[in-house]
Design a protein around this motif. Structure first.
Motif, PDB file in Angstrom:
ATOM      1  N   GLU A 175      52.360  36.639  36.103  1.00 23.93           N
ATOM      2  CA  GLU A 175      52.329  36.035  34.767  1.00 23.93           C
ATOM      3  C   GLU A 175      51.226  36.660  33.914  1.00 23.93           C
ATOM      4  O   GLU A 175      51.406  36.854  32.710  1.00 23.93           O
ATOM      5  CB  GLU A 175      52.134  34.526  34.855  1.00 23.93           C
ATOM      6  N   MET A 176      50.101  36.969  34.526  1.00 29.86           N
ATOM      7  CA  MET A 176      49.013  37.598  33.779  1.00 29.86           C
ATOM      8  C   MET A 176      49.420  38.999  33.331  1.00 29.86           C
ATOM      9  O   MET A 176      49.118  39.404  32.206  1.00 29.86           O
ATOM     10  CB  MET A 176      47.740  37.654  34.620  1.00 29.86           C
ATOM     11  N   ILE A 177      50.103  39.732  34.173  1.00 24.32           N
ATOM     12  CA  ILE A 177      50.577  41.067  33.813  1.00 24.32           C
ATOM     13  C   ILE A 177      51.498  40.969  32.604  1.00 24.32           C
ATOM     14  O   ILE A 177      51.366  41.734  31.644  1.00 24.32           O
ATOM     15  CB  ILE A 177      51.284  41.748  35.011  1.00 24.32           C
ATOM     16  N   ASP A 178      52.422  40.021  32.616  1.00 32.82           N
ATOM     17  CA  ASP A 178      53.332  39.825  31.479  1.00 32.82           C
ATOM     18  C   ASP A 178      52.569  39.473  30.214  1.00 32.82           C
ATOM     19  O   ASP A 178      52.884  39.969  29.124  1.00 32.82           O
ATOM     20  CB  ASP A 178      54.365  38.739  31.796  1.00 32.82           C
ATOM     21  N   LEU A 179      51.570  38.624  30.337  1.00 32.91           N
ATOM     22  CA  LEU A 179      50.769  38.214  29.185  1.00 32.91           C
ATOM     23  C   LEU A 179      49.999  39.403  28.609  1.00 32.91           C
ATOM     24  O   LEU A 179      49.954  39.599  27.388  1.00 32.91           O
ATOM     25  CB  LEU A 179      49.815  37.097  29.602  1.00 32.91           C
ATOM     26  N   VAL A 180      49.422  40.206  29.480  1.00 31.13           N
ATOM     27  CA  VAL A 180      48.652  41.375  29.033  1.00 31.13           C
ATOM     28  C   VAL A 180      49.566  42.398  28.355  1.00 31.13           C
ATOM     29  O   VAL A 180      49.221  42.928  27.289  1.00 31.13           O
ATOM     30  CB  VAL A 180      47.878  42.012  30.212  1.00 31.13           C
ATOM     31  N   THR A 181      50.735  42.646  28.920  1.00 32.52           N
ATOM     32  CA  THR A 181      51.634  43.636  28.314  1.00 32.52           C
ATOM     33  C   THR A 181      52.205  43.144  26.985  1.00 32.52           C
ATOM     34  O   THR A 181      52.534  43.960  26.121  1.00 32.52           O
ATOM     35  CB  THR A 181      52.789  44.031  29.258  1.00 32.52           C
ATOM     36  N   SER A 182      52.288  41.836  26.805  1.00 35.75           N
ATOM     37  CA  SER A 182      52.780  41.321  25.522  1.00 35.75           C
ATOM     38  C   SER A 182      51.685  41.328  24.455  1.00 35.75           C
ATOM     39  O   SER A 182      51.970  41.368  23.268  1.00 35.75           O
ATOM     40  CB  SER A 182      53.348  39.911  25.680  1.00 35.75           C
ATOM     41  N   GLU A 183      50.423  41.314  24.862  1.00 45.89           N
ATOM     42  CA  GLU A 183      49.310  41.254  23.913  1.00 45.89           C
ATOM     43  C   GLU A 183      48.726  42.632  23.582  1.00 45.89           C
ATOM     44  O   GLU A 183      48.251  42.860  22.476  1.00 45.89           O
ATOM     45  CB  GLU A 183      48.207  40.365  24.489  1.00 45.89           C
ATOM     46  N   ASP A 233      45.760  47.541  36.785  1.00 51.65           N
ATOM     47  CA  ASP A 233      44.486  47.058  36.258  1.00 51.65           C
ATOM     48  C   ASP A 233      44.304  45.553  36.447  1.00 51.65           C
ATOM     49  O   ASP A 233      43.232  45.099  36.848  1.00 51.65           O
ATOM     50  CB  ASP A 233      44.348  47.423  34.780  1.00 51.65           C
ATOM     51  N   VAL A 234      45.333  44.775  36.172  1.00 51.41           N
ATOM     52  CA  VAL A 234      45.258  43.319  36.323  1.00 51.41           C
ATOM     53  C   VAL A 234      45.038  42.954  37.785  1.00 51.41           C
ATOM     54  O   VAL A 234      44.178  42.133  38.119  1.00 51.41           O
ATOM     55  CB  VAL A 234      46.519  42.631  35.752  1.00 51.41           C
ATOM     56  N   GLU A 253      43.733  44.746  40.183  1.00 52.90           N
ATOM     57  CA  GLU A 253      42.391  45.153  40.602  1.00 52.90           C
ATOM     58  C   GLU A 253      41.339  44.166  40.091  1.00 52.90           C
ATOM     59  O   GLU A 253      40.460  43.739  40.847  1.00 52.90           O
ATOM     60  CB  GLU A 253      42.092  46.552  40.076  1.00 52.90           C
ATOM     61  N   PHE A 254      41.433  43.777  38.832  1.00 52.16           N
ATOM     62  CA  PHE A 254      40.467  42.850  38.246  1.00 52.16           C
ATOM     63  C   PHE A 254      40.542  41.483  38.924  1.00 52.16           C
ATOM     64  O   PHE A 254      39.520  40.930  39.337  1.00 52.16           O
ATOM     65  CB  PHE A 254      40.714  42.727  36.738  1.00 52.16           C
ATOM     66  N   LEU A 255      41.744  40.944  39.070  1.00 58.63           N
ATOM     67  CA  LEU A 255      41.898  39.628  39.684  1.00 58.63           C
ATOM     68  C   LEU A 255      41.455  39.624  41.145  1.00 58.63           C
ATOM     69  O   LEU A 255      40.830  38.671  41.604  1.00 58.63           O
ATOM     70  CB  LEU A 255      43.340  39.144  39.566  1.00 58.63           C
ATOM     71  N   THR A 256      41.764  40.678  41.863  1.00 53.39           N
ATOM     72  CA  THR A 256      41.347  40.788  43.262  1.00 53.39           C
ATOM     73  C   THR A 256      39.823  40.798  43.368  1.00 53.39           C
ATOM     74  O   THR A 256      39.250  40.135  44.233  1.00 53.39           O
ATOM     75  CB  THR A 256      41.947  42.049  43.913  1.00 53.39           C
ATOM     76  N   SER A 257      39.167  41.514  42.466  1.00 52.38           N
ATOM     77  CA  SER A 257      37.700  41.557  42.465  1.00 52.38           C
ATOM     78  C   SER A 257      37.114  40.180  42.185  1.00 52.38           C
ATOM     79  O   SER A 257      36.167  39.752  42.853  1.00 52.38           O
ATOM     80  CB  SER A 257      37.192  42.541  41.413  1.00 52.38           C
ATOM     81  N   LEU A 258      37.672  39.481  41.196  1.00 53.47           N
ATOM     82  CA  LEU A 258      37.169  38.140  40.853  1.00 53.47           C
ATOM     83  C   LEU A 258      37.392  37.156  42.000  1.00 53.47           C
ATOM     84  O   LEU A 258      36.517  36.342  42.305  1.00 53.47           O
ATOM     85  CB  LEU A 258      37.848  37.617  39.587  1.00 53.47           C
ATOM     86  N   LYS A 259      38.548  37.258  42.644  1.00 50.26           N
ATOM     87  CA  LYS A 259      38.844  36.351  43.759  1.00 50.26           C
ATOM     88  C   LYS A 259      37.914  36.625  44.936  1.00 50.26           C
ATOM     89  O   LYS A 259      37.424  35.692  45.580  1.00 50.26           O
ATOM     90  CB  LYS A 259      40.305  36.493  44.183  1.00 50.26           C
ATOM     91  N   LYS A 260      37.663  37.888  45.198  1.00 52.56           N
ATOM     92  CA  LYS A 260      36.821  38.277  46.331  1.00 52.56           C
ATOM     93  C   LYS A 260      35.419  37.680  46.231  1.00 52.56           C
ATOM     94  O   LYS A 260      34.831  37.305  47.237  1.00 52.56           O
ATOM     95  CB  LYS A 260      36.750  39.804  46.398  1.00 52.56           C
ATOM     96  N   ILE A 261      34.891  37.581  45.017  1.00 54.23           N
ATOM     97  CA  ILE A 261      33.533  37.042  44.860  1.00 54.23           C
ATOM     98  C   ILE A 261      33.537  35.570  44.470  1.00 54.23           C
ATOM     99  O   ILE A 261      32.485  35.007  44.164  1.00 54.23           O
ATOM    100  CB  ILE A 261      32.705  37.875  43.868  1.00 54.23           C
ATOM    101  N   GLY A 262      34.700  34.945  44.523  1.00 53.17           N
ATOM    102  CA  GLY A 262      34.782  33.497  44.333  1.00 53.17           C
ATOM    103  C   GLY A 262      34.804  33.007  42.898  1.00 53.17           C
ATOM    104  O   GLY A 262      34.563  31.838  42.656  1.00 53.17           O
TER     105      GLY A 262
END
Length: 88
Positions: free
Chosen positions: A53-61, A72-73, A75-84
Protein backbone atom coordinates in the motif's frame (compact mmCIF):
# COMPACT_ATOMS: atom_id res chain seq x y z
CA UNK A 1 1.57 0.04 9.69
CA UNK A 2 2.14 1.42 13.12
CA UNK A 3 4.71 4.01 14.19
CA UNK A 4 6.39 3.55 17.54
CA UNK A 5 5.03 6.54 19.50
CA UNK A 6 8.48 7.12 20.99
CA UNK A 7 9.68 8.47 17.61
CA UNK A 8 8.53 11.75 16.10
CA UNK A 9 9.34 13.65 12.94
CA UNK A 10 10.35 17.29 13.11
CA UNK A 11 11.48 20.00 10.72
CA UNK A 12 14.74 21.33 12.10
CA UNK A 13 16.33 24.17 10.17
CA UNK A 14 14.62 23.04 6.97
CA UNK A 15 15.56 19.37 7.32
CA UNK A 16 13.18 16.57 8.26
CA UNK A 17 14.51 14.43 11.09
CA UNK A 18 13.09 11.49 13.01
CA UNK A 19 13.87 11.93 16.69
CA UNK A 20 13.62 9.42 19.54
CA UNK A 21 11.70 10.46 22.66
CA UNK A 22 10.87 8.79 25.96
CA UNK A 23 12.30 5.32 26.41
CA UNK A 24 13.49 5.20 22.78
CA UNK A 25 15.96 8.00 23.53
CA UNK A 26 17.67 5.71 26.05
CA UNK A 27 18.31 3.05 23.40
CA UNK A 28 18.62 5.06 20.20
CA UNK A 29 21.18 7.84 20.38
CA UNK A 30 20.78 10.32 17.54
CA UNK A 31 18.42 11.42 14.82
CA UNK A 32 17.70 10.22 11.32
CA UNK A 33 17.58 12.85 8.57
CA UNK A 34 15.07 11.93 5.86
CA UNK A 35 14.23 13.32 2.44
CA UNK A 36 10.80 14.54 1.36
CA UNK A 37 9.68 11.11 0.14
CA UNK A 38 10.63 9.43 3.42
CA UNK A 39 8.92 12.27 5.30
CA UNK A 40 5.79 11.71 3.22
CA UNK A 41 5.93 8.01 3.99
CA UNK A 42 6.30 8.68 7.72
CA UNK A 43 3.31 11.04 7.71
CA UNK A 44 1.15 8.47 5.89
CA UNK A 45 2.34 5.34 7.71
CA UNK A 46 -0.94 4.77 9.58
CA UNK A 47 -2.92 4.82 6.33
CA UNK A 48 -1.13 1.77 4.97
CA UNK A 49 -1.47 -1.78 6.21
CA UNK A 50 1.80 -2.87 4.63
CA UNK A 51 4.58 -2.12 2.15
CA UNK A 52 2.45 -2.74 -0.96
CA UNK A 53 0.00 0.00 0.00
CA UNK A 54 2.87 2.38 0.73
CA UNK A 55 4.42 1.63 -2.66
CA UNK A 56 1.10 2.47 -4.34
CA UNK A 57 0.80 5.68 -2.33
CA UNK A 58 4.35 6.77 -3.20
CA UNK A 59 3.92 6.06 -6.92
CA UNK A 60 0.67 8.04 -6.97
CA UNK A 61 2.26 11.04 -5.21
CA UNK A 62 5.75 11.15 -6.80
CA UNK A 63 7.09 10.68 -10.30
CA UNK A 64 8.74 7.31 -9.75
CA UNK A 65 8.32 3.97 -11.49
CA UNK A 66 6.92 0.96 -9.65
CA UNK A 67 10.22 -0.95 -9.58
CA UNK A 68 12.22 1.91 -8.08
CA UNK A 69 9.47 2.70 -5.58
CA UNK A 70 9.29 -0.94 -4.49
CA UNK A 71 13.05 -1.12 -3.91
CA UNK A 72 13.27 2.19 -2.06
CA UNK A 73 10.11 1.79 0.04
CA UNK A 74 11.01 -1.76 1.03
CA UNK A 75 14.54 -0.73 2.03
CA UNK A 76 13.32 2.24 4.08
CA UNK A 77 10.56 0.32 5.86
CA UNK A 78 12.85 -2.63 6.58
CA UNK A 79 15.41 -0.27 8.14
CA UNK A 80 12.76 1.41 10.32
CA UNK A 81 11.34 -1.93 11.42
CA UNK A 82 14.78 -3.32 12.24
CA UNK A 83 15.45 -0.52 14.73
CA UNK A 84 11.95 -0.61 16.20
CA UNK A 85 10.55 2.60 14.74
CA UNK A 86 7.61 0.91 13.02
CA UNK A 87 5.75 -2.37 12.97
CA UNK A 88 3.74 -4.03 10.20
Amino acid sequence: MKINPNFIIRDIAGELVIVPTGTAAQHFNGMITVNSVAGFMWEHMAECSGPDEMIDLVTSEFEVDQETAKKDVTEFLTSLKKIGMIDF
